[in-house]
Motif scaffolding. Structure first.
Motif, PDB file in Angstrom:
ATOM      1  N   ALA A   4       0.810  -1.078   0.002  1.00  0.00           N
ATOM      2  CA  ALA A   4      -0.080  -0.123   0.342  1.00  0.00           C
ATOM      3  C   ALA A   4       0.910   1.104  -0.142  1.00  0.00           C
ATOM      4  O   ALA A   4       1.502   1.639  -1.151  1.00  0.00           O
ATOM      5  CB  ALA A   4      -0.818  -0.126   1.368  1.00  0.00           C
ATOM      6  N   GLY A   5       1.223   1.780   1.288  1.00  0.00           N
ATOM      7  CA  GLY A   5       1.994   3.087   1.144  1.00  0.00           C
ATOM      8  C   GLY A   5       3.494   2.400   0.889  1.00  0.00           C
ATOM      9  O   GLY A   5       4.147   3.053   0.155  1.00  0.00           O
ATOM     10  N   GLY A   6       3.979   1.315   1.330  1.00  0.00           N
ATOM     11  CA  GLY A   6       5.213   0.853   1.097  1.00  0.00           C
ATOM     12  C   GLY A   6       6.211   1.281   2.029  1.00  0.00           C
ATOM     13  O   GLY A   6       7.537   0.580   1.940  1.00  0.00           O
ATOM     14  N   HIS A   7       5.896   2.122   2.891  1.00  0.00           N
ATOM     15  CA  HIS A   7       7.017   2.489   3.723  1.00  0.00           C
ATOM     16  C   HIS A   7       7.451   1.762   5.001  1.00  0.00           C
ATOM     17  O   HIS A   7       8.417   1.863   5.748  1.00  0.00           O
ATOM     18  CB  HIS A   7       6.495   4.142   4.364  1.00  0.00           C
ATOM     19  CG  HIS A   7       6.814   5.131   3.289  1.00  0.00           C
ATOM     20  ND1 HIS A   7       6.014   4.982   2.170  1.00  0.00           N
ATOM     21  CD2 HIS A   7       7.650   5.925   3.246  1.00  0.00           C
ATOM     22  CE1 HIS A   7       6.475   6.043   1.394  1.00  0.00           C
ATOM     23  NE2 HIS A   7       7.264   6.764   2.081  1.00  0.00           N
ATOM     24  N   ARG A  11      -2.298  10.957   6.678  1.00  0.00           N
ATOM     25  CA  ARG A  11      -2.806  12.309   6.716  1.00  0.00           C
ATOM     26  C   ARG A  11      -4.264  12.476   6.645  1.00  0.00           C
ATOM     27  O   ARG A  11      -4.696  13.666   7.078  1.00  0.00           O
ATOM     28  CB  ARG A  11      -2.101  12.714   5.167  1.00  0.00           C
ATOM     29  CG  ARG A  11      -2.413  14.307   5.039  1.00  0.00           C
ATOM     30  CD  ARG A  11      -1.995  14.759   3.698  1.00  0.00           C
ATOM     31  NE  ARG A  11      -2.285  16.175   3.533  1.00  0.00           N
ATOM     32  CZ  ARG A  11      -1.727  16.879   2.555  1.00  0.00           C
ATOM     33  NH1 ARG A  11      -0.751  16.611   1.833  1.00  0.00           N
ATOM     34  NH2 ARG A  11      -2.326  18.305   2.609  1.00  0.00           N
ATOM     35  N   ARG A  68      -0.638  12.689  14.418  1.00  0.00           N
ATOM     36  CA  ARG A  68       0.309  13.521  14.496  1.00  0.00           C
ATOM     37  C   ARG A  68       1.513  12.989  14.648  1.00  0.00           C
ATOM     38  O   ARG A  68       2.503  13.582  14.321  1.00  0.00           O
ATOM     39  CB  ARG A  68      -0.323  14.348  15.600  1.00  0.00           C
ATOM     40  CG  ARG A  68       0.129  15.765  15.425  1.00  0.00           C
ATOM     41  CD  ARG A  68      -0.550  16.685  16.494  1.00  0.00           C
ATOM     42  NE  ARG A  68      -1.821  17.359  16.228  1.00  0.00           N
ATOM     43  CZ  ARG A  68      -2.818  17.127  16.958  1.00  0.00           C
ATOM     44  NH1 ARG A  68      -3.035  16.616  18.100  1.00  0.00           N
ATOM     45  NH2 ARG A  68      -4.054  17.542  16.577  1.00  0.00           N
ATOM     46  N   ASP A 115       6.516  11.039   9.872  1.00  0.00           N
ATOM     47  CA  ASP A 115       6.686  12.163   9.702  1.00  0.00           C
ATOM     48  C   ASP A 115       5.716  12.599   8.558  1.00  0.00           C
ATOM     49  O   ASP A 115       4.900  11.906   7.888  1.00  0.00           O
ATOM     50  CB  ASP A 115       8.018  12.533   9.129  1.00  0.00           C
ATOM     51  CG  ASP A 115       8.354  11.920   7.703  1.00  0.00           C
ATOM     52  OD1 ASP A 115       7.710  12.217   6.830  1.00  0.00           O
ATOM     53  OD2 ASP A 115       9.462  11.160   7.902  1.00  0.00           O
ATOM     54  N   PRO A 116       5.454  13.927   8.308  1.00  0.00           N
ATOM     55  CA  PRO A 116       4.434  14.349   7.420  1.00  0.00           C
ATOM     56  C   PRO A 116       4.413  13.486   5.879  1.00  0.00           C
ATOM     57  O   PRO A 116       3.469  13.276   5.224  1.00  0.00           O
ATOM     58  CB  PRO A 116       4.565  15.770   7.415  1.00  0.00           C
ATOM     59  CG  PRO A 116       5.100  16.260   8.526  1.00  0.00           C
ATOM     60  CD  PRO A 116       6.017  15.146   8.876  1.00  0.00           C
ATOM     61  N   ILE A 117       5.832  13.497   5.385  1.00  0.00           N
ATOM     62  CA  ILE A 117       5.809  12.994   3.956  1.00  0.00           C
ATOM     63  C   ILE A 117       5.468  11.623   4.102  1.00  0.00           C
ATOM     64  O   ILE A 117       5.051  11.129   3.105  1.00  0.00           O
ATOM     65  CB  ILE A 117       7.228  13.190   3.633  1.00  0.00           C
ATOM     66  CG1 ILE A 117       7.947  14.538   4.154  1.00  0.00           C
ATOM     67  CG2 ILE A 117       7.542  12.639   1.972  1.00  0.00           C
ATOM     68  CD1 ILE A 117       7.612  15.466   2.850  1.00  0.00           C
ATOM     69  N   VAL A 118       5.782  10.939   4.868  1.00  0.00           N
ATOM     70  CA  VAL A 118       5.620   9.263   5.010  1.00  0.00           C
ATOM     71  C   VAL A 118       4.078   9.328   5.341  1.00  0.00           C
ATOM     72  O   VAL A 118       3.377   8.332   4.625  1.00  0.00           O
ATOM     73  CB  VAL A 118       6.141   8.659   6.212  1.00  0.00           C
ATOM     74  CG1 VAL A 118       5.762   7.196   6.406  1.00  0.00           C
ATOM     75  CG2 VAL A 118       7.706   8.604   5.901  1.00  0.00           C
ATOM     76  N   ARG A 119       3.603  10.304   5.827  1.00  0.00           N
ATOM     77  CA  ARG A 119       1.971  10.166   6.297  1.00  0.00           C
ATOM     78  C   ARG A 119       1.144  10.293   4.960  1.00  0.00           C
ATOM     79  O   ARG A 119      -0.128   9.830   4.850  1.00  0.00           O
ATOM     80  CB  ARG A 119       1.504  11.158   7.375  1.00  0.00           C
ATOM     81  CG  ARG A 119       2.073  10.609   8.741  1.00  0.00           C
ATOM     82  CD  ARG A 119       1.407  11.547   9.753  1.00  0.00           C
ATOM     83  NE  ARG A 119       1.468  13.067   9.875  1.00  0.00           N
ATOM     84  CZ  ARG A 119       2.542  13.376  10.519  1.00  0.00           C
ATOM     85  NH1 ARG A 119       3.497  12.654  11.419  1.00  0.00           N
ATOM     86  NH2 ARG A 119       2.372  14.781  10.497  1.00  0.00           N
ATOM     87  N   ASN A 120       1.767  11.112   3.769  1.00  0.00           N
ATOM     88  CA  ASN A 120       1.142  11.012   2.598  1.00  0.00           C
ATOM     89  C   ASN A 120       0.744   9.732   1.931  1.00  0.00           C
ATOM     90  O   ASN A 120       0.051   9.545   1.350  1.00  0.00           O
ATOM     91  CB  ASN A 120       1.862  11.884   1.897  1.00  0.00           C
ATOM     92  CG  ASN A 120       1.969  13.612   2.089  1.00  0.00           C
ATOM     93  OD1 ASN A 120       1.115  13.937   2.927  1.00  0.00           O
ATOM     94  ND2 ASN A 120       2.908  14.057   1.722  1.00  0.00           N
ATOM     95  N   ARG A 121       1.659   8.886   2.316  1.00  0.00           N
ATOM     96  CA  ARG A 121       1.739   7.561   1.572  1.00  0.00           C
ATOM     97  C   ARG A 121       1.094   6.421   2.555  1.00  0.00           C
ATOM     98  O   ARG A 121       0.442   5.663   2.087  1.00  0.00           O
ATOM     99  CB  ARG A 121       3.087   7.074   1.443  1.00  0.00           C
ATOM    100  CG  ARG A 121       3.599   7.949   0.150  1.00  0.00           C
ATOM    101  CD  ARG A 121       3.051   7.891  -1.325  1.00  0.00           C
ATOM    102  NE  ARG A 121       3.169   6.701  -1.940  1.00  0.00           N
ATOM    103  CZ  ARG A 121       2.858   6.376  -3.041  1.00  0.00           C
ATOM    104  NH1 ARG A 121       2.022   7.218  -3.797  1.00  0.00           N
ATOM    105  NH2 ARG A 121       2.921   5.219  -3.549  1.00  0.00           N
ATOM    106  N   VAL A 145      11.457  13.114  15.420  1.00  0.00           N
ATOM    107  CA  VAL A 145      10.308  13.108  14.313  1.00  0.00           C
ATOM    108  C   VAL A 145      10.634  11.472  13.649  1.00  0.00           C
ATOM    109  O   VAL A 145      11.719  11.689  12.960  1.00  0.00           O
ATOM    110  CB  VAL A 145       9.984  14.375  13.542  1.00  0.00           C
ATOM    111  CG1 VAL A 145       9.208  13.943  12.425  1.00  0.00           C
ATOM    112  CG2 VAL A 145       9.364  15.292  14.343  1.00  0.00           C
TER     113      VAL A 145
END
Lengths: 167, 291
Positions: B33-36, B80, B100, B104-110, B190
């Protein structure tokens, strides 16, 4: 496998192995070395690019996953010879020292200002909190993004000219 | 340069197509899915699937929908989206608290809620959140849907009840009146794994006593709820002394490992302190005294 995507507005097609990461696809298959490759573990954020306008860490996205999507890299910030206000801001406020984190920082900053043209300092710091500046120049990076927020695109040119005249 | 080992890649076009692909390629296929979480594990050869099944085109699994007394969250809903949802904040502020501090915010995008739960990392925040909230997981297989609770969902570190040929499709949270919740994590910076975190949910009875209390902790060697600490508060009006006792009991119940993030003593201290903080905040929120 065959992938087709838009990179900085141009459609590109390549045959790649499915395991190729987006960061290496951009750098090695397309020669767009402005996107930097750092920690490999999605911690440092120097590889941030935009997919469909959203910042992502391209070391942790397969190029195959970007198939059919629009990718924007640092090379796509400058349009028709005019630098983006974010780029201008990094020049005005000394937002880079060694420059390694800069492309990723700028892509995140561009996405932030596209959604929130007047972010607070806290919102800027939150937006870049997943990215590391190993020179620790965060204060000037924040000021660079604030400069860009204060000088949106339609006025960036005239500002530059004004300051050129003053200089 | 860290690159995954070779694999074949397929994009699922529907939930049934994903299940068919997973069935066809068997135990050596893995959903992305996000893959992170998956891609870093593949780079390190901790995961080495022969097939990667990409479900990012299944947009009909990306939703937050109220249905009677339940909030239904599609498994492909990004962190996100959950963080920015006003409905989630008003009904389950523990989710917003946790989102929150997820990565981090960038990882939360995915990253997605389904991916987080299926990864089942012991330091994963949403597993604790869903355990505390008594969430239900909807799992789709060739025979249709089955719905299970979190205690059945979690099998251990990195193991869940989702079989190789199944897909987690939805998370259901039950909306309760006179209730609220909170989550707090201590991390070194973070995006790092939690040193420790705690979550709590409380439901008041009409008479101002606590009808139900749920306490969960992250990254300190305890997957299930902290029954001993919950028992101190349940049926009573909340008091500082009971909250302190619940914190103390949580600090005793956890079983952390010493590592670079802290000693056993420090992590027990955090489990105690964070439990007290989230109980206070959940109670204040349920009483309308705090946002």
């Amino acid at each position: 496998m065959h992938v087709t995507m838009t990179v900085n507005g141009d459609e590109v097609e390549r045959d790649i192995e499915p395991r190729v990461l987006l960061v290496h696809f951009l750098r090695e298959n397309l020669g767009l070395t402005g996107t930097h490759w750092g920690c490999d573990t999605s911690n440092c954020g120097t590889c941030v690019v935009q997919i469909d306008g959203e910042p992502v860490k391209s070391c942790t996205v397969l190029a195959a996953m970007a198939d059919g999507h629009a990718v924007r890299t640092v090379e796509g910030l400058e349009v028709a010879g005019t630098v983006d206000p974010i780029q201008q801001g990094f020049m005005e406020e000394h937002g880079l020292q060694c420059g390694f984190c800069t492309p990723g920082m700028m892509l995140t900053a561009r996405a932030l200002l596209d959604e929130n043209p007047h972010p607070s300092e806290g919102e800027i710091r939150e937006a870049i909190s997943g990215q590391i500046c190993r020179c620790t120049g965060y204060a000037t990076i924040v000021r660079s993004i604030q400069w860009a927020a204060d000088h949106p695109a339609e006025t960036a040119d005239s500002t530059l000219e004004d300051e050129d005249v003053k200089a | 340069m860290q690159i995954p080992a070779p694999f074949d890649y397929a994009r699922a076009t529907s939930v049934d197509d994903a299940v068919a692909l997973l069935t066809r390629y068997g135990e050596d296929a893995h959903v992305i899915a996000g893959g992170h979480s998956l891609l870093p594990m593949m780079k390190l050869r901790l995961a080495r699937p022969d097939w990667v099944i990409d479900i990012n085109d299944l947009h009909d699994l990306d939703y937050i929908r109220r249905d009677g007394d339940q909030l239904r969250i599609g498994a492909l809903t990004r962190h996100r989206t959950l963080l920015e949802s006003a409905e989630v904040l008003s009904l389950f502020p523990i989710v917003t608290d946790a989102e929150r501090v997820v990565a981090d915010p960038i990882v939360r995008n995915r990253g997605t809620i389904g991916g987080s739960l299926c990864q089942a990392d012991p330091a994963e925040d949403l597993s604790t959140v869903c355990t505390v909230l008594g969430a239900e997981a909807v799992i789709h297989g060739a025979a249709g849907d089955r719905t299970i609770g979190m205690e059945e969902f979690h099998r251990g570190p990195y193991e869940t009840a989702v079989a190789f040929n199944e897909l987690l499709t939805e998370v259901r949270l039950t909306i309760r009146p006179r209730s609220s919740s909170a989550y707090e994590k201590v991390e070194r910076r973070v995006g790092d794994w939690a040193v420790a975190a705690a979550g709590a949910a409380v439901t008041f009875a009409d008479d101002g006593t606590l009808d139900d209390v749920a306490i969960g902790v992250t990254a300190v060697g305890l997957v299930n709820r902290v029954a001993s600490a919950e028992a101190v508060l349940r049926g009573e009006k909340p008091s500082e002394s009971a909250i302190a006792e619940a914190g103390r009991l949580t600090g005793e119940a956890v079983d952390p490992d010493a590592d670079q993030r802290g000693s056993v003593e420090y992590k027990r201290h955090l489990a105690n302190e964070l439990t007290q903080r989230v109980l206070r905040r959940a109670i204040a929120r349920a009483q309308g005294l705090e946002a």
